[in-house]
Design a protein around this motif. Sequence first.
Motif, PDB file in Angstrom:
ATOM      1  N   UNK A 180      -2.377  30.599  23.786  1.00 55.44           N
ATOM      2  CA  UNK A 180      -2.436  31.237  22.466  1.00 55.44           C
ATOM      3  C   UNK A 180      -2.551  30.179  21.379  1.00 55.44           C
ATOM      4  N   UNK A 181      -3.347  30.502  20.373  1.00 54.81           N
ATOM      5  CA  UNK A 181      -3.564  29.599  19.235  1.00 54.81           C
ATOM      6  C   UNK A 181      -2.833  30.155  18.015  1.00 54.81           C
ATOM      7  N   UNK A 182      -2.150  29.268  17.304  1.00 55.90           N
ATOM      8  CA  UNK A 182      -1.426  29.637  16.081  1.00 55.90           C
ATOM      9  C   UNK A 182      -1.948  28.765  14.942  1.00 55.90           C
ATOM     10  N   UNK A 183      -2.742  29.328  14.031  1.00 53.90           N
ATOM     11  CA  UNK A 183      -3.205  28.511  12.913  1.00 53.90           C
ATOM     12  C   UNK A 183      -2.085  28.389  11.866  1.00 53.90           C
ATOM     13  N   UNK A 184      -1.573  27.163  11.690  1.00 52.75           N
ATOM     14  CA  UNK A 184      -0.427  26.958  10.795  1.00 52.75           C
ATOM     15  C   UNK A 184      -0.694  25.831   9.795  1.00 52.75           C
ATOM     16  N   UNK A 232       0.884  28.727  27.304  1.00 55.84           N
ATOM     17  CA  UNK A 232       0.637  27.488  26.547  1.00 55.84           C
ATOM     18  C   UNK A 232       0.399  27.824  25.074  1.00 55.84           C
ATOM     19  N   UNK A 233       1.069  27.100  24.203  1.00 55.28           N
ATOM     20  CA  UNK A 233       1.112  27.421  22.776  1.00 55.28           C
ATOM     21  C   UNK A 233       0.425  26.302  21.997  1.00 55.28           C
ATOM     22  N   UNK A 234      -0.675  26.645  21.335  1.00 54.87           N
ATOM     23  CA  UNK A 234      -1.491  25.641  20.645  1.00 54.87           C
ATOM     24  C   UNK A 234      -1.360  25.852  19.132  1.00 54.87           C
ATOM     25  N   UNK A 235      -0.873  24.844  18.441  1.00 56.73           N
ATOM     26  CA  UNK A 235      -0.672  24.949  16.997  1.00 56.73           C
ATOM     27  C   UNK A 235      -1.734  24.130  16.281  1.00 56.73           C
ATOM     28  N   UNK A 236      -2.453  24.780  15.370  1.00 58.94           N
ATOM     29  CA  UNK A 236      -3.416  24.052  14.539  1.00 58.94           C
ATOM     30  C   UNK A 236      -2.707  23.785  13.215  1.00 58.94           C
ATOM     31  N   UNK A 237      -2.250  22.548  13.055  1.00 63.69           N
ATOM     32  CA  UNK A 237      -1.376  22.216  11.928  1.00 63.69           C
ATOM     33  C   UNK A 237      -2.141  21.444  10.857  1.00 63.69           C
ATOM     34  N   UNK A 250       3.268  23.010  24.941  1.00 66.90           N
ATOM     35  CA  UNK A 250       2.783  23.087  23.559  1.00 66.90           C
ATOM     36  C   UNK A 250       1.719  22.019  23.337  1.00 66.90           C
ATOM     37  N   UNK A 251       0.785  22.317  22.434  1.00 64.88           N
ATOM     38  CA  UNK A 251      -0.186  21.317  21.986  1.00 64.88           C
ATOM     39  C   UNK A 251      -0.329  21.448  20.482  1.00 64.88           C
ATOM     40  N   UNK A 252      -0.570  20.333  19.836  1.00 64.78           N
ATOM     41  CA  UNK A 252      -0.718  20.325  18.385  1.00 64.78           C
ATOM     42  C   UNK A 252      -2.001  19.595  18.036  1.00 64.78           C
ATOM     43  N   UNK A 293     -11.068  24.292  15.573  1.00 67.81           N
ATOM     44  CA  UNK A 293     -10.355  23.027  15.807  1.00 67.81           C
ATOM     45  C   UNK A 293      -9.567  23.047  17.126  1.00 67.81           C
ATOM     46  N   UNK A 294      -9.305  24.235  17.679  1.00 68.68           N
ATOM     47  CA  UNK A 294      -8.538  24.341  18.930  1.00 68.68           C
ATOM     48  C   UNK A 294      -9.431  24.358  20.169  1.00 68.68           C
TER      49      UNK A 294
END
Length: 291
Positions: A7-11, A52-57, A100-102, A117-118
């Motif tokens: 999953x992608x989380x745009x943050x 798996x948790x992907x954060x676009x920071x 997790x991935x950032x 970007x992910x």
Amino acid sequence: MKPIRKAVFPVAGLGTRFLPATKAVPKEMLTVVDRPVIQHVVDEARAAGIEHFIFVTGRGKGAIEDHFDHQFELEATLERRGKKTELGQLAAAQPAAGATSFTRQQEPLGLGHAVWCAREIVGDEPFALLLPDMLHQGTPGCLAGMMQVYADAKGGNVIAVSEVPREQVHQYGIVGVGEAQGAGFRITSMVEKPKAEDAPSNYMISGRYILQPEVFDLLAKQTAGAGGEIQLTDSMLTLAKQQPFYGYKFDGRIFDCGSKLGFLAANVGYGLASKDLAGDFRKEIEGLLKA
Ligand code: G1P
């Protein structure tokens, strides 16, 4: 049909609507009752089976990374003091090692660009996308319900939708509603932030998506759309001409925490749903309303 594992989380958003609260604290770290907004959303993803948790920071978002890591001193102190409940709460929120991935969105070019970007971390598999501003309260969670639509349809793309009053359609992506399909329906069109008179319906895209990886190729070529930004909705519209696309009507409650009003309402909604707080909190609210 490939399973949805990531999953992608745009943050990366600046949170300007919440200044001064968000000057030094990412908006995703503001709390709704007892946990940051971002944790509510990660919990929803985990409950739906995401691994798996992907954060676009972006710059200044380090607190999010720290939140999903061990805090050794804190944990050692709680251990020493025998605080089992608190340790259990921390453990429940903690993703497994390596889960997790950032990555960073280096420029604020729009949601479509943030998702693009992910691409390297997602790779060639379908994925979930959850916008942390939108809290979806209900059991089963919104993404879990969408997973069912995805399984029933044996693949394709699924987005959550919810009815809004006509005067609000210009704030959201809006879909055209086609024939019923299991717990969902076929999507016939999509438009980002339309005028009320141009909107194909009053069903807004509520910030939960299951998307096939082909969306990344479309995003790579996507030109700026509404608001001068690279819009995910525009690439999804192209994808919908090539692949099945379903809408899922979430029948829980949705709070748009991108606005102060929605954020306050979320605290009331989650407070009233909290086992520990609900009774006393209700009395407090009733007292305040009488004053
Ligand atoms: C984004 C999406 C929009 C969706 C909305 C939900 O817009 O582009 O389609 O309806 O999230 O919050 P944003 O809120 O980033 O302007």
